[in-house]
Scaffold this motif. Structure first.
Motif, PDB file in Angstrom:
ATOM      1  N   GLU A 811     -80.968   9.825 -49.143  1.00  0.00           N
ATOM      2  CA  GLU A 811     -80.949  10.467 -50.460  1.00  0.00           C
ATOM      3  C   GLU A 811     -82.165  11.384 -50.614  1.00  0.00           C
ATOM      4  O   GLU A 811     -83.272  11.026 -50.220  1.00  0.00           O
ATOM      5  CB  GLU A 811     -80.994   9.380 -51.545  1.00  0.00           C
ATOM      6  N   PRO A 812     -81.970  12.607 -51.177  1.00  0.00           N
ATOM      7  CA  PRO A 812     -83.124  13.494 -51.356  1.00  0.00           C
ATOM      8  C   PRO A 812     -84.188  12.855 -52.246  1.00  0.00           C
ATOM      9  O   PRO A 812     -83.873  12.192 -53.239  1.00  0.00           O
ATOM     10  CB  PRO A 812     -82.524  14.732 -52.028  1.00  0.00           C
ATOM     11  N   GLY A 813     -85.447  13.027 -51.885  1.00  0.00           N
ATOM     12  CA  GLY A 813     -86.535  12.512 -52.707  1.00  0.00           C
ATOM     13  C   GLY A 813     -86.948  13.540 -53.743  1.00  0.00           C
ATOM     14  O   GLY A 813     -86.211  14.469 -54.071  1.00  0.00           O
ATOM     15  N   ASP A 814     -88.167  13.384 -54.241  1.00  0.00           N
ATOM     16  CA  ASP A 814     -88.664  14.308 -55.262  1.00  0.00           C
ATOM     17  C   ASP A 814     -89.297  15.556 -54.653  1.00  0.00           C
ATOM     18  O   ASP A 814     -89.545  16.533 -55.359  1.00  0.00           O
ATOM     19  CB  ASP A 814     -89.696  13.598 -56.147  1.00  0.00           C
ATOM     20  N   SER A 815     -89.599  15.519 -53.366  1.00  0.00           N
ATOM     21  CA  SER A 815     -90.222  16.666 -52.705  1.00  0.00           C
ATOM     22  C   SER A 815     -89.161  17.465 -51.951  1.00  0.00           C
ATOM     23  O   SER A 815     -87.973  17.102 -51.955  1.00  0.00           O
ATOM     24  CB  SER A 815     -91.312  16.195 -51.738  1.00  0.00           C
ATOM     25  N   LEU A 816     -89.594  18.540 -51.311  1.00  0.00           N
ATOM     26  CA  LEU A 816     -88.653  19.362 -50.554  1.00  0.00           C
ATOM     27  C   LEU A 816     -88.065  18.538 -49.406  1.00  0.00           C
ATOM     28  O   LEU A 816     -88.807  18.000 -48.585  1.00  0.00           O
ATOM     29  CB  LEU A 816     -89.365  20.593 -49.997  1.00  0.00           C
ATOM     30  N   LYS A 824     -85.634  27.890 -33.849  1.00  0.00           N
ATOM     31  CA  LYS A 824     -84.355  27.212 -33.647  1.00  0.00           C
ATOM     32  C   LYS A 824     -83.658  27.040 -34.999  1.00  0.00           C
ATOM     33  O   LYS A 824     -84.011  26.165 -35.782  1.00  0.00           O
ATOM     34  CB  LYS A 824     -84.569  25.840 -32.986  1.00  0.00           C
ATOM     35  N   LYS A 825     -82.678  27.881 -35.244  1.00  0.00           N
ATOM     36  CA  LYS A 825     -82.011  27.869 -36.538  1.00  0.00           C
ATOM     37  C   LYS A 825     -81.343  26.535 -36.832  1.00  0.00           C
ATOM     38  O   LYS A 825     -81.270  26.112 -37.985  1.00  0.00           O
ATOM     39  CB  LYS A 825     -80.959  28.989 -36.567  1.00  0.00           C
ATOM     40  N   ASP A 826     -80.881  25.852 -35.802  1.00  0.00           N
ATOM     41  CA  ASP A 826     -80.103  24.631 -35.995  1.00  0.00           C
ATOM     42  C   ASP A 826     -80.960  23.370 -36.043  1.00  0.00           C
ATOM     43  O   ASP A 826     -80.442  22.287 -36.278  1.00  0.00           O
ATOM     44  CB  ASP A 826     -79.063  24.493 -34.874  1.00  0.00           C
ATOM     45  N   TRP A 827     -82.267  23.507 -35.829  1.00  0.00           N
ATOM     46  CA  TRP A 827     -83.146  22.331 -35.857  1.00  0.00           C
ATOM     47  C   TRP A 827     -83.618  22.088 -37.290  1.00  0.00           C
ATOM     48  O   TRP A 827     -84.215  22.976 -37.914  1.00  0.00           O
ATOM     49  CB  TRP A 827     -84.344  22.550 -34.945  1.00  0.00           C
ATOM     50  N   LEU A 828     -83.371  20.902 -37.784  1.00  0.00           N
ATOM     51  CA  LEU A 828     -83.730  20.562 -39.162  1.00  0.00           C
ATOM     52  C   LEU A 828     -84.456  19.221 -39.199  1.00  0.00           C
ATOM     53  O   LEU A 828     -84.130  18.310 -38.426  1.00  0.00           O
ATOM     54  CB  LEU A 828     -82.482  20.450 -40.045  1.00  0.00           C
ATOM     55  N   ILE A 829     -85.429  19.114 -40.088  1.00  0.00           N
ATOM     56  CA  ILE A 829     -86.025  17.825 -40.434  1.00  0.00           C
ATOM     57  C   ILE A 829     -85.664  17.537 -41.887  1.00  0.00           C
ATOM     58  O   ILE A 829     -85.854  18.390 -42.760  1.00  0.00           O
ATOM     59  CB  ILE A 829     -87.555  17.817 -40.266  1.00  0.00           C
ATOM     60  N   TRP A 830     -85.136  16.355 -42.120  1.00  0.00           N
ATOM     61  CA  TRP A 830     -84.771  15.923 -43.472  1.00  0.00           C
ATOM     62  C   TRP A 830     -85.667  14.749 -43.861  1.00  0.00           C
ATOM     63  O   TRP A 830     -85.722  13.746 -43.153  1.00  0.00           O
ATOM     64  CB  TRP A 830     -83.299  15.510 -43.526  1.00  0.00           C
ATOM     65  N   VAL A 831     -86.390  14.891 -44.961  1.00  0.00           N
ATOM     66  CA  VAL A 831     -87.207  13.795 -45.483  1.00  0.00           C
ATOM     67  C   VAL A 831     -86.549  13.318 -46.771  1.00  0.00           C
ATOM     68  O   VAL A 831     -86.484  14.059 -47.759  1.00  0.00           O
ATOM     69  CB  VAL A 831     -88.658  14.238 -45.737  1.00  0.00           C
ATOM     70  N   GLY A 832     -86.024  12.102 -46.737  1.00  0.00           N
ATOM     71  CA  GLY A 832     -85.303  11.565 -47.886  1.00  0.00           C
ATOM     72  C   GLY A 832     -85.700  10.139 -48.194  1.00  0.00           C
ATOM     73  O   GLY A 832     -86.439   9.490 -47.443  1.00  0.00           O
ATOM     74  N   LYS A 833     -85.189   9.663 -49.299  1.00  0.00           N
ATOM     75  CA  LYS A 833     -85.556   8.336 -49.804  1.00  0.00           C
ATOM     76  C   LYS A 833     -84.580   7.296 -49.291  1.00  0.00           C
ATOM     77  O   LYS A 833     -83.370   7.482 -49.344  1.00  0.00           O
ATOM     78  CB  LYS A 833     -85.565   8.370 -51.337  1.00  0.00           C
ATOM     79  N   LYS A 834     -85.140   6.181 -48.821  1.00  0.00           N
ATOM     80  CA  LYS A 834     -84.331   5.073 -48.349  1.00  0.00           C
ATOM     81  C   LYS A 834     -84.824   3.794 -49.006  1.00  0.00           C
ATOM     82  O   LYS A 834     -86.017   3.478 -48.947  1.00  0.00           O
ATOM     83  CB  LYS A 834     -84.413   4.954 -46.828  1.00  0.00           C
ATOM     84  N   CYS A 835     -83.918   3.091 -49.659  1.00  0.00           N
ATOM     85  CA  CYS A 835     -84.266   1.865 -50.384  1.00  0.00           C
ATOM     86  C   CYS A 835     -83.634   0.675 -49.688  1.00  0.00           C
ATOM     87  O   CYS A 835     -82.431   0.662 -49.409  1.00  0.00           O
ATOM     88  CB  CYS A 835     -83.790   1.953 -51.835  1.00  0.00           C
ATOM     89  N   SER A 843     -88.838   4.001 -49.676  1.00  0.00           N
ATOM     90  CA  SER A 843     -89.819   4.769 -48.913  1.00  0.00           C
ATOM     91  C   SER A 843     -89.140   6.030 -48.417  1.00  0.00           C
ATOM     92  O   SER A 843     -87.916   6.148 -48.443  1.00  0.00           O
ATOM     93  CB  SER A 843     -90.350   3.949 -47.728  1.00  0.00           C
ATOM     94  N   LEU A 844     -89.964   6.966 -47.972  1.00  0.00           N
ATOM     95  CA  LEU A 844     -89.428   8.215 -47.443  1.00  0.00           C
ATOM     96  C   LEU A 844     -89.285   8.111 -45.919  1.00  0.00           C
ATOM     97  O   LEU A 844     -90.157   7.572 -45.238  1.00  0.00           O
ATOM     98  CB  LEU A 844     -90.347   9.386 -47.789  1.00  0.00           C
ATOM     99  N   GLU A 845     -88.175   8.619 -45.443  1.00  0.00           N
ATOM    100  CA  GLU A 845     -87.852   8.527 -44.026  1.00  0.00           C
ATOM    101  C   GLU A 845     -87.509   9.915 -43.500  1.00  0.00           C
ATOM    102  O   GLU A 845     -86.786  10.678 -44.145  1.00  0.00           O
ATOM    103  CB  GLU A 845     -86.659   7.589 -43.834  1.00  0.00           C
ATOM    104  N   ALA A 846     -88.040  10.262 -42.326  1.00  0.00           N
ATOM    105  CA  ALA A 846     -87.786  11.569 -41.721  1.00  0.00           C
ATOM    106  C   ALA A 846     -86.708  11.450 -40.661  1.00  0.00           C
ATOM    107  O   ALA A 846     -86.754  10.576 -39.798  1.00  0.00           O
ATOM    108  CB  ALA A 846     -89.069  12.120 -41.100  1.00  0.00           C
ATOM    109  N   SER A 847     -85.727  12.337 -40.742  1.00  0.00           N
ATOM    110  CA  SER A 847     -84.628  12.385 -39.773  1.00  0.00           C
ATOM    111  C   SER A 847     -84.570  13.776 -39.152  1.00  0.00           C
ATOM    112  O   SER A 847     -84.935  14.768 -39.782  1.00  0.00           O
ATOM    113  CB  SER A 847     -83.300  12.056 -40.450  1.00  0.00           C
ATOM    114  N   LEU A 848     -84.076  13.820 -37.931  1.00  0.00           N
ATOM    115  CA  LEU A 848     -84.037  15.068 -37.163  1.00  0.00           C
ATOM    116  C   LEU A 848     -82.611  15.379 -36.753  1.00  0.00           C
ATOM    117  O   LEU A 848     -81.868  14.501 -36.308  1.00  0.00           O
ATOM    118  CB  LEU A 848     -84.916  14.939 -35.914  1.00  0.00           C
ATOM    119  N   SER A 849     -82.238  16.655 -36.891  1.00  0.00           N
ATOM    120  CA  SER A 849     -80.954  17.135 -36.378  1.00  0.00           C
ATOM    121  C   SER A 849     -81.208  18.370 -35.529  1.00  0.00           C
ATOM    122  O   SER A 849     -81.971  19.253 -35.910  1.00  0.00           O
ATOM    123  CB  SER A 849     -79.996  17.487 -37.517  1.00  0.00           C
TER     124      SER A 849
END
Length: 1516
Positions: A811-816, A824-835, A843-849
């Motif tokens: 889930e998206p957190g309060d930050s970006l 690399k256009k297709d490389w993304l880091i997602w920082v979202g909230k995990k309860c 807590s916030l968790e970083a995921s990579l695609s």
């Protein structure tokens, strides 16, 4: 760029081995001999290469750095002894010389062989090999001794690439060009020619980097016919106009493909690339790909998403990826004969993640190739279905395709995307013989282990199953032998299988001594004519090489009656038919003949016969497609190319254009009489590519759009700026209603609008989606992401033309939530909230695609933020580097620290030792604020590589003892500009700007008492487009304790903060009235002062635009300090801030258009002034004159004026609110003012002029050690800029002066404006300096000065190098070589002056004639002394000698003194291991940094007095 059908030399793998020693031979009648060599090491031999037309083989052991050789087809191996053990980094075979190879090391000393490896000799390349270029050696196709070496100069923190060359096989080497990103011969392939034999021999091409930039977007292509020789201090080179008559930036790659040169370019803001093609290096064209709205796939070329395939002499074939990256698919295109226009051949080609395409041309058979396509491509793209891959073959070069057949069943073969051997996948030079692993059925089984071996002996027309299971295979004796070995993942293979009847029957031969291996490589000679093969395998981690020789079989040599004529294509009656307009026939052995051809190293040659042209010899032309309802017609699906001189009368005119058909490139059919199928037809100009636009009206036009249901006062505006390489012309904007409610809260509306024409027309998008946040990609402006209140994330990659989605991992957190990779256009880091847990702790968790959200992997938990910090431009950092701010333990209460990985957190993770508050990236630097482990105070740290963070060393006592808070400012000039808060009271905030050295660790004070606000926003701005021009506001009443408000003054620097001055006030205001105070240059009592960053409602507004060079606008007042913004007027500078003029009374907002050719001003409402207006004011002559344009019938509130941030558009948008509360936009279109494109010529008729920025305190134009010349449009030229200008035209380096230096660490300016050591402090030590400069070989004792990081000055007063030099640890030998003077040199320095003196004295004596004080009276007689008298003769000689000796003595004495002192220091222990002249003056180098041509460094020896003398008081 990649090329299909890669040879052995392209398959570099890591290897190693040392050879021993047992072998066994089996020799049975009728069976091949097999010799096994067991290698008792732990590494596999790799980079295995045959010398062409021989049995000599080399392979490389990269792990051990050695090369091994066999001269008997692999039966026996020996390490090459001529090369030192462990010296070889890479083995390269000469492309055009069958007996030459090169062993390249990691340094400048390498080895070569000219006799197939029998002997090797050393050579020096001047440059070390480049870590970045795929082609280290580029060979001349006609002259094998002419070679380019693509290397790099590693002197300094940042290595720079440079290329060297040889024309005699590395007997001698010269520098070709500095600051390169690869160089090539024009004649790099046998098929290519410039059309001029002399140019073919000499012409070289280099991609040249901008010395002031890290980025590939600034690279250009330069060409020279003199090896880039320096003539009259300028490089003899030219830059081709690749885009019609325009120069092109952003050159990232070059490839010579058969008879074509391809150049790929990229640009800022987009990953779309432009492909330019030339067949002679002079005439260039942009490759044009079809435009068709009916296609369900794109034809756009993107970075890392296209592959140049194996092409022909008459066309180029390119595969362009058009799908999601998680299931890559492409479209295959084929060009016309000059490589300009491409037509689509095959959609949905099968690709893999590495860009390999399932495509292979049949070797030796023209017009035949195999391709794998995704049968359900549309469903894969739209629904995410799994790929169903099928194999297809064409016999007419892609016009039609048909399935591969084994009887009535379809055959599907694994291809390039699943390689299991080296070399070609299916075919060889063996005529018509083809093999492949696959299966029969509906489609290809993705499980390679379930494949079987299939064979065809008619070039793929029919197939038969050969062996069960997948195999590695090869061809020998021109197809007489088919050899295969089972492809197993286990060490259980104990035999080979072979066929000598085209695969109809197979026999097997066991390996000797019960050998069992896992096969890795099966190979033979490149031409497949040999009877010998080599099999490489492994058993129990020990490599085994098996040499297989069919020469021992009891088979005779074939005679003529054993051969047959084989036709490349036959009809049902067995008669030859035409392929590509001709019949093609080979002589090959009959499959039933029991003989071998034994024609080693002689390639089969076909006989051809041209046929009459038929419909089958033609295909649809560019932007035409087969009509699905009538296959005999080609329908138009895009604009038609037109001749350049046509359509002068507008849309209604006509021209002769394509019929829609073209002869298939390479087709050789004979044309008959009558009308031809591809004969040109009359076409309308309205149907043409680049159809003529309507003539300019001379007027500005405006278009209003009312947003009826929008209730909020403002909009979030996202401009999707196009890159220069973009093929589109749209100006796309996405907006959403938004309103600032204060206290950091923003209210947003649900409606989202999109315009593709800069606001003339708007449409709503994503109406059925509840969008939460909009996040444009930071680096690729075509891409925008939309988060929703669910886990669905929407995005567009084509500027809003289509939308896709993925599921967010958390889930998206309060930050970006999203972070983006710069490349690399297709490389993304997602920082979202995990309860998790019973209490729902979050807590916030970083995921990579790596595939744009299709798949995610958790990389780190309990994080605050993560960023991609890897970037090819910053070569000290790995491209896969990620830096995260995270809790040191998986606990929200644990302190924060930095966690870094160099491989996307696969298995690499480094944790910073210490607590960290935050980090920021700026240009090449990573700066963090952490806790000092000893003092517990906040400490700044900096890093270039993301691994080693060094504490920032600040000037002594610069911050007044306050607790530090930091803001990282724009650091685009190879130095960190860091703002350190020194006063934090309410309404009293200010601080100091300190500037670092080039590695970000040692700081000097740049400016004290700089204004900031509570949010730590700083009144600091670098003027876009100009080097080192900075504007700041400083607090002048900082020392007044009782002051309630800050009093500010504006200051400007023209040398990156080294020196500051005031803004020179204009004498008169816009009304012609004299200001109350006057000053020529500005001073503390009278200057121009501007309202700055902290007072802006919109922080995106800037003083300048990067493309409006030298133009600066500001709002302020003339006086002794900055006044209230309500009383401010609008001012302008056209020369980079040196002089200013008042252009408008009151507060106006500005925007730049057409790269500064258009300036638009409007009075907008602000928080302090609710102004209303109905007009704008504009100038097209750099502010000399102004005109008004009325855009509304009544006065309205203007909320904003916007345009492209680059300032390149001729359209502007006003955002307004009417008196009735309606929100609306007004598009202002200035394109009607002129329809003439500006032209740059060398004459007076040019629409441009050159301009150089100046420093107001200098008499010359030198800034940062050079004079820069920029291109600017003449104010009175009535034209528009139809391209992004190549702004920086040229630069000339200057001699170093005081302005090129700043105070070094722990030094500060004294009362005499000199850099003096701060009392009680020590200068930077040798150990610390060498640590901060790891590539440096020597260190100079501190002088108090250091060079400004941006300066390129040469020679002159090098204030940092006028002291004694010492070697850095580990570089003692290099230092010794550099500074050593030979005995011959000393001898010559002593003896030659005496010899000269004696010679001169003797000449004087012989020609004496009594000329001491002689007076001639004109009668030819004179009274003289007797020159032969000894008291005259010898003193003359002596005086001459004394004069000469006196002149040479200082040099001699100085040299002897330095030698003595150097010896004394070493003996006495005072020395630092320096060379003989370590105590002497600096032998410094003068190097033409930008024009380094054929010469190396020029060595100049000055003594200390001369260097010090250059540093006169007048320069300070």
């Amino acid at each position: 760029m990649r090329s299909g059908g890669q040879s052995t030399s392209w398959r570099l793998l890591l290897l190693a081995m040392a050879v021993m020693l047992w072998s066994a031979v089996v020799a049975a009648k009728g069976k091949p001999d097999i010799t096994v060599t067991k290698l008792e090491v732990n590494h596999m031999p790799e980079n295995l290469n045959y010398f062409e037309d021989s049995d000599v083989i080399l392979f490389q052991d990269i792990s051990e750095g050695n090369i091994y050789r066999s001269d008997n087809a692999g039966k026996k191996w020996e390490r090459v002894g001529d090369i030192p053990d462990g010296h070889v980094a890479i083995l390269i075979m000469h492309k055009y010389d069958k007996e030459t190879a090169f062993a390249i090391s990691g340094s400048t000393e390498h080895y070569k062989t000219n006799n197939r490896g029998k002997t090797w000799e050393k050579f020096n390349s001047i440059s070390a090999p480049s870590d970045w270029q795929p082609e280290l050696l580029v060979f001349h196709a006609d002259d094998p001794k002419s070679i380019i070496f693509n290397g790099e100069d590693r002197d300094g923190i940042f290595s720079t690439e440079q290329s060297t060359y040889t024309t005699d096989g590395f007997e001698t080497v010269d520098i070709l060009r500095a600051y390169t990103s690869g160089c090539w011969w024009a004649k790099s392939s046998p098929e290519f020619s410039t059309g001029d034999a002399d140019k073919d021999k000499l012409r070289t091409m280099c991609i040249v980097s901008d010395p002031f930039s890290f980025f590939q977007e600034e690279q250009r292509l330069h060409i020279s016919d003199s090896f880039f020789a320096v003539v009259d201090d300028r490089i003899d080179e030219f830059e081709p106009a690749m885009d019609t008559n325009k120069l092109v930036d952003g050159v990232v790659n070059l490839a010579v493909v058969k008879g074509y040169i391809l150049v790929a370019t990229s640009s800022w803001n987009s990953d779309e690339m432009a492909l330019y093609v030339s067949d002679d290096t002079i005439r260039w064209h942009r490759a044009m790909f079809p435009v068709d709205d009916d296609h369900d796939h794109s034809h756009r070329i993107s970075q890392n998403a296209y592959t140049v395939l194996e092409s022909t002499n008459y066309s180029i074939q390119v595969d362009v990826m058009t799908s999601h990256p998680s299931q890559p698919m492409g479209v295959l295109f084929t060009s016309n004969s000059n490589g300009t226009y491409f037509t689509e051949n095959v959609p949905y080609t099968n690709r893999n993640d590495w860009g390999h395409v399932d495509f292979e041309k049949m070797t030796g058979i023209q017009g035949v190739y195999l391709v794998n396509v995704v049968n359900n491509g549309k469903a894969v793209d739209e629904k995410g279905d799994k790929k169903n891959v099928v194999s297809r073959i064409t016999f007419d070069d892609g016009r039609t395709f048909e399935p591969l057949k084994a009887g009535d069943e379809d055959v599907h073969l694994h291809s390039e995307t699943h390689l299991n051997n080296i070399g070609k996948v299916f075919s060889s030079l063996a005529p018509g013989l083809v093999m492949g692993n696959g299966n029969t059925g509906k489609d290809l089984n993705p499980d390679f282990r379930k494949a079987n071996l299939f064979v065809s002996d008619d070039a793929g027309l029919s197939w038969k199953k050969a062996l069960d299971g997948p195999h590695k295979y090869e061809f020998g004796d021109s197809g007489s032998i088919l050899l295969a070995v089972k492809d197993s993942e286990k060490e259980d293979v104990k035999e080979i299988s072979y066929s000598i009847d085209h695969g109809d029957s197979w026999e097997s031969v066991d390996f000797p001594k019960d050998t069992q291996i896992r096969p890795y490589i099966l190979t033979t000679t490149q031409d497949s004519t040999s009877l010998k093969f080599l099999l490489l395998g492994i058993r129990d981690d020990v490599p085994h090489i098996l040499a297989i020789d069919f020469g021992g079989m009891d088979l005779r040599t074939c005679k003529d009656d054993d051969l047959e004529e084989w036709h490349a294509r036959v009809d049902d009656d067995g008669k030859p038919t035409c392929v590509m307009g001709h019949k093609q026939t080979y002589k090959r052995r009959k499959k039933s003949a029991e003989c071998f051809i034994k024609n080693d190293f002689k390639d089969p040659v076909p006989e051809t016969e041209d046929c009459e042209c038929t419909d089958k010899d033609f295909e649809c032309d560019y932007n035409f497609q087969r009509d699905p309802e009538d296959d005999s017609k080609c329908k138009k699906v895009g604009p038609i190319p037109r001749p350049e001189d046509s359509c002068k009368n507008g849309h209604d005119d006509t021209f002769m254009g394509t019929s829609g058909w073209r002869l298939i490139p390479g087709n050789t059919c004979k044309r008959g009489d009558g009308k031809q199928k591809d004969a040109e037809e009359e076409r309308k100009c309205s149907d043409a590519v680049a159809a003529p636009s309507k003539p300019a009206s001379g007027e500005i036009s405006s278009t209003q759009h009312v947003f009826d249901k929008v209730e909020l006062d403002d909009f979030q505006k996202i401009y999707l700026e196009r890159g220069e390489s973009s093929s589109g012309t749209d100006e796309t904007i996405i907006i959403r209603p938004a309103e600032d409610e204060g206290m950091g809260r923003i209210r947003i509306g649900k409606e989202i609008f999109l315009s593709s024409d800069h606001g003339k027309k708007w449409k709503r998008i994503l109406e059925d989606k509840d969008v939460r946040g909009i996040y444009p990609h930071e680096h690729f402006k075509d891409v925008v992401f939309f988060t929703t209140k669910s886990d669905e994330v929407l995005y567009t990659i084509d500027r809003g033309q289509s939308f896709h989605s993925f599921t967010a991992p958390t889930e998206p957190g309060d930050s970006l939530p999203l972070s983006f990779h710069p490349e690399k256009k297709d490389w993304l880091i997602w920082v979202g909230k995990k309860c998790e847990g019973k209490n729902g702790a979050c807590s916030l968790e970083a995921s990579l695609s790596l595939d744009r959200g299709d798949n995610w992997r958790t990389i780190l938990r309990y994080v605050q933020k993560c960023e991609f910090t890897g970037y090819k431009a910053y070569r000290l950092r790995d491209n896969e580097q990620i830096v995260c701010l995270a809790h040191s333990e998986e606990n929200n209460d644990a302190p924060l620290t930095i966690v870094m990985s160099n491989n996307l957190f696969k298995d690499s993770k480094t944790v910073f030792e210490g607590e960290v508050t935050n980090f920021a990236t700026m240009s090449e630097f990573i700066v963090l604020a952490g806790e000092n482990s000893e003092t517990k105070a906040l400490q700044a740290y900096a890093s270039l590589d993301g691994e080693q963070f060094e504490a920032a060393h600040f000037p002594y006592n610069f911050n007044g003892g306050q607790a530090n808070e930091y803001t990282v400012l724009d650091s685009s000039t190879h130095a960190v500009n860091l703002f350190v808060l020194t006063e934090g009271g309410a309404d009293r905030q200010y601080g100091s700007i300190v500037k670092s050295n080039s590695n970000g660790t040692s700081y000097v004070l740049s400016a004290p008492k700089v204004n900031c606000d509570e949010a730590m926003y700083v009144d600091f701005e670098k003027v876009a487009g100009l080097e080192g021009v900075v504007l700041i506001n400083t607090v002048i009443n900082a020392d007044k304790k009782g002051a309630k408000t800050k009093e500010l003054q504006t200051k400007i620097s023209h040398n990156d903060g080294n020196e500051w001055g005031y803004l020179a006030p204009p004498d008169l205001d816009v009304d012609g009235k004299v200001y109350k105070c006057l000053s020529d240059r500005g001073d503390k009592n009278c200057a121009l002062h501007l309202h700055h960053y902290t007072e802006r409602d919109d922080k995106r507004k800037t003083f300048a635009a990067s493309t409006a060079l030298g133009l600066i606008f500001g709002v302020g007042n003339v006086g002794n300090k900055l006044g209230d913004i309500k009383d401010a007027d609008t001012f302008m500078s056209t020369d980079g801030g040196i002089t200013w003029k008042n252009v408008k009374k009151g507060h106006w907002t500005w925007q730049y258009g057409d790269q500064g050719s258009i300036i638009v001003l409007v009075q907008r409402a602000t928080s302090k002034n609710d102004y209303k207006t109905d007009s704008v004011s504009y100038s097209t002559d750099e502010g000399r004159t102004w005109q008004d344009y009325k855009f509304a019938d009544s006065k309205v509130t203007v909320l904003d004026i916007t345009t492209l941030r680059t300032g390149t558009s001729r359209n502007f948008l006003l955002w307004c609110k009417s008196g009735k509360g309606k929100t609306f936009s007004v598009n202002l279109d200035f394109t009607g003012l002129t329809d003439r494109a500006c032209e740059a010529t060398d004459g007076n008729d040019s629409d441009y002029y050159t301009w150089s920025p100046k420093h107001p305190l200098q008499d010359n134009d030198c800034l940062f050690g050079h004079v820069a010349k920029y291109l600017r449009k003449k104010p009175d030229s009535k034209c528009y800029n139809d391209q992004n200008l190549k702004r920086l035209l040229d630069y000339e380096n200057c001699a170093c002066s005081r302005q090129d230096f700043e105070c070094a660490y722990n030094y500060e300016l004294d009362n005499h404006n000199q850099c003096s050591l701060v009392e009680g402090l020590e200068p930077m030590s040798q150990e610390e300096w060498c640590k901060q400069n790891p590539n440096a070989t020597e260190w100079y004792e501190p002088t108090g000065y250091r060079k400004v990081p941006l300066s390129t000055c040469q020679g002159g007063a090098e204030l940092d190098k006028i002291s004694i030099a010492h070697p850095c640890k580990g570089h003692e030998e290099e230092f010794e070589r550099k500074h050593r003077t030979s005995a011959l040199g000393i001898f010559l320095a002593v003896v030659i002056p005496f010899l000269l003196a004696g010679g001169i004295g003797w000449w004087v004596w012989k020609n004496w004639n009594g000329k001491f004080g002689q007076i001639r009276l004109g009668d030819g007689s004179s009274t003289t002394f007797d020159s032969d008298q000894p008291w005259i003769k010898y003193p003359v000689v002596a005086i001459s000698a004394v004069a000469a000796v006196a002149a040479s003595t200082p040099l001699l004495i100085a040299s002897l003194f330095r030698t003595a002192r150097g010896t004394y220091e070493r003996v006495g222990g005072r020395g630092s291991g320096g060379g003989w002249f370590s105590g002497g003056p600096r032998r410094f180098t003068t190097r033409d940094s930008f024009a380094r041509g054929r010469g190396d460094y020029t060595m100049v020896d000055d003594d200390e007095g001369e260097l010090l003398g250059d540093d006169s008081d007048e320069e300070v």
